[in-house]
Design a protein around this motif. Structure first.
Motif, PDB file in Angstrom:
ATOM      1  N   ALA A  55       0.816  -1.221   0.000  1.00  0.00           N
ATOM      2  CA  ALA A  55       0.000   0.000   0.000  1.00  0.00           C
ATOM      3  C   ALA A  55       0.845   1.265   0.000  1.00  0.00           C
ATOM      4  N   LEU A  56       2.000   1.209   0.631  1.00  0.00           N
ATOM      5  CA  LEU A  56       2.823   2.403   0.837  1.00  0.00           C
ATOM      6  C   LEU A  56       3.123   3.198  -0.441  1.00  0.00           C
ATOM      7  N   PRO A  57       3.459   2.564  -1.568  1.00  0.00           N
ATOM      8  CA  PRO A  57       3.753   3.363  -2.772  1.00  0.00           C
ATOM      9  C   PRO A  57       2.560   4.197  -3.273  1.00  0.00           C
ATOM     10  N   LEU A  58       1.349   3.822  -2.908  1.00  0.00           N
ATOM     11  CA  LEU A  58       0.165   4.570  -3.346  1.00  0.00           C
ATOM     12  C   LEU A  58      -0.187   5.723  -2.411  1.00  0.00           C
ATOM     13  N   LEU A  59       0.423   5.739  -1.240  1.00  0.00           N
ATOM     14  CA  LEU A  59       0.011   6.657  -0.182  1.00  0.00           C
ATOM     15  C   LEU A  59       0.915   7.882  -0.087  1.00  0.00           C
ATOM     16  N   THR A  60       0.829   8.722  -1.073  1.00  0.00           N
ATOM     17  CA  THR A  60       1.570   9.975  -1.091  1.00  0.00           C
ATOM     18  C   THR A  60       0.639  11.089  -0.644  1.00  0.00           C
ATOM     19  N   PRO A  61       1.006  11.860   0.393  1.00  0.00           N
ATOM     20  CA  PRO A  61       0.138  12.965   0.811  1.00  0.00           C
ATOM     21  C   PRO A  61      -0.220  13.874  -0.366  1.00  0.00           C
ATOM     22  N   GLY A  62      -1.500  14.199  -0.440  1.00  0.00           N
ATOM     23  CA  GLY A  62      -2.013  15.023  -1.529  1.00  0.00           C
ATOM     24  C   GLY A  62      -2.511  14.225  -2.714  1.00  0.00           C
ATOM     25  N   ARG A  63      -2.362  12.908  -2.666  1.00  0.00           N
ATOM     26  CA  ARG A  63      -2.772  12.056  -3.780  1.00  0.00           C
ATOM     27  C   ARG A  63      -4.113  11.385  -3.476  1.00  0.00           C
ATOM     28  N   PRO A  64      -5.024  11.341  -4.443  1.00  0.00           N
ATOM     29  CA  PRO A  64      -6.269  10.602  -4.235  1.00  0.00           C
ATOM     30  C   PRO A  64      -6.040   9.097  -4.380  1.00  0.00           C
ATOM     31  N   VAL A  65      -6.728   8.321  -3.545  1.00  0.00           N
ATOM     32  CA  VAL A  65      -6.652   6.863  -3.620  1.00  0.00           C
ATOM     33  C   VAL A  65      -8.062   6.292  -3.435  1.00  0.00           C
ATOM     34  N   ARG A  66      -8.280   5.134  -4.017  1.00  0.00           N
ATOM     35  CA  ARG A  66      -9.535   4.413  -3.811  1.00  0.00           C
ATOM     36  C   ARG A  66      -9.352   3.540  -2.566  1.00  0.00           C
ATOM     37  N   VAL A  67     -10.244   3.697  -1.613  1.00  0.00           N
ATOM     38  CA  VAL A  67     -10.147   3.014  -0.330  1.00  0.00           C
ATOM     39  C   VAL A  67     -11.349   2.090  -0.156  1.00  0.00           C
ATOM     40  N   LEU A  81     -11.083   4.125  10.219  1.00  0.00           N
ATOM     41  CA  LEU A  81     -11.388   3.302   9.065  1.00  0.00           C
ATOM     42  C   LEU A  81     -10.398   2.147   9.036  1.00  0.00           C
ATOM     43  N   THR A  82     -10.908   0.925   8.995  1.00  0.00           N
ATOM     44  CA  THR A  82     -10.043  -0.240   8.832  1.00  0.00           C
ATOM     45  C   THR A  82     -10.008  -0.561   7.345  1.00  0.00           C
ATOM     46  N   VAL A  83      -8.840  -0.416   6.748  1.00  0.00           N
ATOM     47  CA  VAL A  83      -8.691  -0.551   5.303  1.00  0.00           C
ATOM     48  C   VAL A  83      -8.450  -2.011   4.932  1.00  0.00           C
ATOM     49  N   ARG A  84      -9.242  -2.481   3.980  1.00  0.00           N
ATOM     50  CA  ARG A  84      -9.035  -3.821   3.430  1.00  0.00           C
ATOM     51  C   ARG A  84      -8.184  -3.763   2.167  1.00  0.00           C
ATOM     52  N   ALA A  85      -8.331  -2.669   1.409  1.00  0.00           N
ATOM     53  CA  ALA A  85      -7.568  -2.533   0.158  1.00  0.00           C
ATOM     54  C   ALA A  85      -7.414  -1.065  -0.208  1.00  0.00           C
ATOM     55  N   ILE A  86      -6.283  -0.769  -0.820  1.00  0.00           N
ATOM     56  CA  ILE A  86      -5.990   0.556  -1.376  1.00  0.00           C
ATOM     57  C   ILE A  86      -5.708   0.346  -2.857  1.00  0.00           C
ATOM     58  N   ARG A  87      -6.333   1.158  -3.678  1.00  0.00           N
ATOM     59  CA  ARG A  87      -6.146   1.069  -5.129  1.00  0.00           C
ATOM     60  C   ARG A  87      -5.829   2.458  -5.685  1.00  0.00           C
ATOM     61  N   THR A  88      -5.295   2.476  -6.872  1.00  0.00           N
ATOM     62  CA  THR A  88      -5.110   3.741  -7.574  1.00  0.00           C
ATOM     63  C   THR A  88      -6.480   4.315  -7.901  1.00  0.00           C
ATOM     64  N   ALA A  89      -6.649   5.605  -7.665  1.00  0.00           N
ATOM     65  CA  ALA A  89      -7.905   6.277  -8.004  1.00  0.00           C
ATOM     66  C   ALA A  89      -7.923   6.521  -9.510  1.00  0.00           C
ATOM     67  N   VAL A  90      -8.907   5.984 -10.180  1.00  0.00           N
ATOM     68  CA  VAL A  90      -9.009   6.104 -11.627  1.00  0.00           C
ATOM     69  C   VAL A  90      -9.594   7.467 -11.987  1.00  0.00           C
ATOM     70  N   SER A  91      -8.884   8.186 -12.831  1.00  0.00           N
ATOM     71  CA  SER A  91      -9.350   9.490 -13.280  1.00  0.00           C
ATOM     72  C   SER A  91     -10.747   9.368 -13.881  1.00  0.00           C
ATOM     73  N   GLY A  92     -11.600  10.331 -13.539  1.00  0.00           N
ATOM     74  CA  GLY A  92     -12.966  10.319 -14.041  1.00  0.00           C
ATOM     75  C   GLY A  92     -13.956   9.664 -13.092  1.00  0.00           C
ATOM     76  N   THR A  93     -13.455   8.992 -12.040  1.00  0.00           N
ATOM     77  CA  THR A  93     -14.356   8.350 -11.077  1.00  0.00           C
ATOM     78  C   THR A  93     -14.571   9.227  -9.844  1.00  0.00           C
ATOM     79  N   TYR A  94     -13.955  10.410  -9.815  1.00  0.00           N
ATOM     80  CA  TYR A  94     -14.096  11.318  -8.682  1.00  0.00           C
ATOM     81  C   TYR A  94     -13.889  12.740  -9.179  1.00  0.00           C
ATOM     82  N   ASP A  95     -14.353  13.681  -8.384  1.00  0.00           N
ATOM     83  CA  ASP A  95     -14.146  15.098  -8.675  1.00  0.00           C
ATOM     84  C   ASP A  95     -13.143  15.625  -7.653  1.00  0.00           C
ATOM     85  N   LEU A  96     -12.019  16.101  -8.117  1.00  0.00           N
ATOM     86  CA  LEU A  96     -10.971  16.581  -7.232  1.00  0.00           C
ATOM     87  C   LEU A  96     -11.484  17.665  -6.284  1.00  0.00           C
TER      88      LEU A  96
END
Length: 195
Positions: A55-67, A81-96
């Motif tokens: 998970a660590l490589p995806l967790l950069t402060p200021g970066r959106p992630v899918r939780v 929040l107890t996290v089961r999975a962290i994924r890359t946030a896919v562009s277009g699936t959220y509004d910054l």
């Protein structure tokens, strides 16, 4: 769903913004991650007990992630929040704009309130000066409107300077009548253009 609406026992699959990450030791010699995630409505501590290294490589402060995980309110540890999975946030699936910090009021309302403050300045030279600094046609208006008020501590987000300037100028305008000898126009003009 906004963070402020999370309820105990909620299973979620959301895109949130990484605010901070701490690597902490486990008793078994491994490590876990304590992450602060959030959106424009608030933040929540999140625990990643398993798969910290992945998970660590995806967790950069200021970066959106899918939780993907479960939100709960623990009697001893509070809301988390107890996290089961962290994924890359896919562009277009959220509004910054929904996940980044920002002013409490919409931009249009902040601009309208600034315009009302400027219009309320009776001294023509001060009002003209304000129009040259924060008027719609002022060369630096877009930069002023979009600037944060600070790098870290307060109003450290887009439109933060505008929000801070408006709220301080409104307070000064309201208080000006209670201090004999205080020139309301000068006080409001100083806070509108400088924050």
């Amino acid at each position: 769903m906004p963070v402020r609406e999370f309820t105990d026992g909620l299973d979620l699959d959301e895109v949130l913004l990484v605010r901070s990450v701490d690597r902490l030791p486990r008793r078994d010699g491994g490590e876990y991650l304590k992450v602060v995630l959030g959106d424009r409505t608030g933040s929540v501590p999140a625990m990643i007990w398993d798969g910290a290294a992945d998970a660590l490589p995806l967790l950069t402060p200021g970066r959106p992630v899918r939780v993907i995980g479960r939100y709960g309110v623990h009697p001893r540890h509070g809301a988390q929040l107890t996290v089961r999975a962290i994924r890359t946030a896919v562009s277009g699936t959220y509004d910054l704009a929904d996940i980044c910090d920002g002013p409490a009021l919409p931009l249009g309302r902040l601009v309208a309130e600034l315009r009302a403050l400027v219009a309320g300045v009776d001294h023509p030279h001060l009002r003209a000066l304000l129009e040259r600094i924060v008027g719609d046609d002022a060369p630096d208006w877009p930069r002023y409107r979009d600037a944060p008020a600070a790098k870290h501590l307060h109003h450290a987000y887009r439109h933060g300077l505008l929000e801070h300037s408006v709220t301080v100028a409104q307070g000064v305008a309201a208080m000006a009548g209670t201090f004999p000898g205080l020139d309301r126009d000068v006080a409001v003009a100083g806070t509108c253009q400088a924050g």
